[in-house]
Every structure is written in C-alpha cells, then in structure tokens.
Write a protein that holds these residues in place. Sequence first.
Motif, PDB file in Angstrom:
ATOM      1  N   ASP A   1      35.733  30.996  44.983  1.00 35.53           N
ATOM      2  CA  ASP A   1      34.934  31.368  43.815  1.00 35.53           C
ATOM      3  C   ASP A   1      34.919  32.884  43.614  1.00 35.53           C
ATOM      4  N   TRP A   2      34.680  33.635  44.702  1.00 38.40           N
ATOM      5  CA  TRP A   2      34.659  35.085  44.520  1.00 38.40           C
ATOM      6  C   TRP A   2      36.064  35.657  44.377  1.00 38.40           C
ATOM      7  N   LYS A   3      37.049  34.987  44.923  1.00 39.33           N
ATOM      8  CA  LYS A   3      38.431  35.454  44.724  1.00 39.33           C
ATOM      9  C   LYS A   3      38.841  35.309  43.258  1.00 39.33           C
ATOM     10  N   ILE A   4      38.418  34.218  42.620  1.00 41.43           N
ATOM     11  CA  ILE A   4      38.679  34.054  41.186  1.00 41.43           C
ATOM     12  C   ILE A   4      37.882  35.082  40.393  1.00 41.43           C
TER      13      ILE A   4
ATOM     14  N   ALA B   1      46.859  35.344  40.206  1.00 42.36           N
ATOM     15  CA  ALA B   1      48.217  34.796  40.168  1.00 42.36           C
ATOM     16  C   ALA B   1      48.228  33.292  40.407  1.00 42.36           C
ATOM     17  N   PHE B   2      47.190  32.769  41.059  1.00 41.98           N
ATOM     18  CA  PHE B   2      47.133  31.343  41.387  1.00 41.98           C
ATOM     19  C   PHE B   2      46.197  30.568  40.464  1.00 41.98           C
ATOM     20  N   HIS B   3      45.174  31.232  39.925  1.00 37.52           N
ATOM     21  CA  HIS B   3      44.171  30.557  39.104  1.00 37.52           C
ATOM     22  C   HIS B   3      44.103  31.224  37.727  1.00 37.52           C
TER      23      HIS B   3
END
Length: 316
Positions: free
Chosen positions: A43-46, A53-55
């Motif tokens: 969640d925090w990475k998004i 690059a992934f989401h």
Amino acid sequence: MRALVFDQYGPPDVLHIADAPEPHAGPGQVRIAVRAAGVNPVDWKIRSGASAAFHQIVFPHIPGFDAAGIVDEVGADVADVRVGDEVFGSTATGASAEYAVMAAYAHKPAELSWADAAALPSAVETGLRAVDLLAVSAGETLVVNGAAGGVGLSAAQFALARGAFVIGTASEANQGFVRSLGITPVPYGDGLADRVRTLARRVDRALDAAGHGALPDLIALTGEAARVITVADGPGAAVLGVRFTTGAERRYWEAFDLAVTLHDAGQFTLPVAQTFALPDAAEAHRRSESGHTRGKLVILLRSADPEMNTRSQNDG
C-alpha cells in the motif's frame, strides 16, 4: 461515499478523506459495507510511487486490498453468499472506503473480529503461494527471513501444518512470540548462515519475506538459488537468480479458507499489532513503512457513521 484517497504520489501526508463514487458489484462479484481494512507494505509502495512500474493506478486512488465487512450487494452468478453475510477478502476497488467490491472472498467466522479478518487476505495468500511454489513438504527444513511479519508468519504456519521444521529470523523482542507458534527463532544480521547451521544440519527451502540483503545467506544455506524465493527483494533476486513472486503465477485465494480451518484447529494466528481510525490512516502507513511491526496493521471503518470511527486504539 467517504474514502481514503491520494491524488499524487508522495509521503503519507498525501492521504486524505474525500467523497468518492460508490462501486457496484458486477457479475460474479459482491460489494461489502467495509468494517475494517488491512494495511500492507504494498500500500505504501503504491502511494509513494516506489512500485509505479508494477502497479498502474488512476488518481484519485483509494489504497488497500484487504477488507472485511457485510455483503450489501450481490452481482449476477453469485450463489455462495447473500446480502447480510460477513466476509473478508481481497478488493477490486480499494479497501479504505465505506464500500468495496470484492475480487475474492471467504466467509468470516463469527468469532473472528473485523480487525482480525481484515488482517488475513494478502498475508495468507502470499504466504501460501510462497510455500506452495517452494514445494515445502513434511520433514523438510524451511528458513523464513522475516518470520514476525504478516507474510512470514503466515508462510511459517502453513509450512508447520505440512509437517516442516521452520527456522525464522526475528528481532529479540519477537523471538519469544515466534517460538510460541512452533517456529525456531534466530537473530537477523551478519553470520545468519552460521547461526542457522547450529540449528539444522540441512536447509531444504528458504523464503525471504523481509529483504535487507538476506538472499546470499539463504542461497548458501540451501545450496542453490532455485530453492529460495523472495517476496521482498526484486532487485536482489534478479542479480542472484532467485525467484521473485508477485502473484503473476496465480493467486492462492484458497488460502483464506485454509487459514480459517487452521485457526479453528488452533494452528494459525495472525496478530493485529495496532488498529487506526480512518482519519489516522497516514500514521498506519508510516508505521508500515518503518518495517518494525509484529503482525498486521488495520484501519477500522463504520460505513453508517459519517465520522467513521474518530478514535484510534492500540492493541499492543
């Protein structure tokens, strides 16, 4: 409906509560009135843009994948739940909102709290996926790097249920806890391989659920990169030839029911470290980003209350 959103990538402070369109259940889907939403590292990475690059997302974006709540809308071709049923699972529309459409779900046992149920989905799906992709079986030894986190705890308990011997890295503060679950604890840090070798003659498989540069030690312990899998170190995996699983293989939604079955048998637990009111969601993201949490963080919601639970509580 009221929802937690962010309109741009950035630190936790970009999160705020706003009005958002209500989602509706399509064919094969159900909608829930959300009671609790789990917080995961993804969640925090998004939110920060670290995993852009992934989401791929569209702003404004409602964060969160894990939720528990009451079914209030059933789409066509759904026969396993009815309006009023209590479920938990993975959302298709963002979990931190009054309403969410479920991508996959399971019935919530009455004795499982909303927070406990919302803590399960991503952790148990990822944990079972890792154990299955590693083909962990009875009599084998599995090392889990990050055994006190949600994914590590889930994977370790699934492996124990298969009859494996599990060694897990944990901080000093968490070693007694993981030991109480049947996991043999070992400290993090330099010399990990040597410490593990004092506990087991051989290591058959290894899961990296925490990152922090552990992959070389895990490869040394198992003897080959093919016996190691990571959910936390994509760059390291690419360099060392370790498998990095993101769920692209397939999703292990059966983990929901398996976790409930093992929980009922006294063989599975996933503690909630802390709960937060929706207005305090930024603090939940900060705590998750710190990486120092035993178990899961959960946001509590009340879909019928415009204030949506204005008080945080600490379960630890």
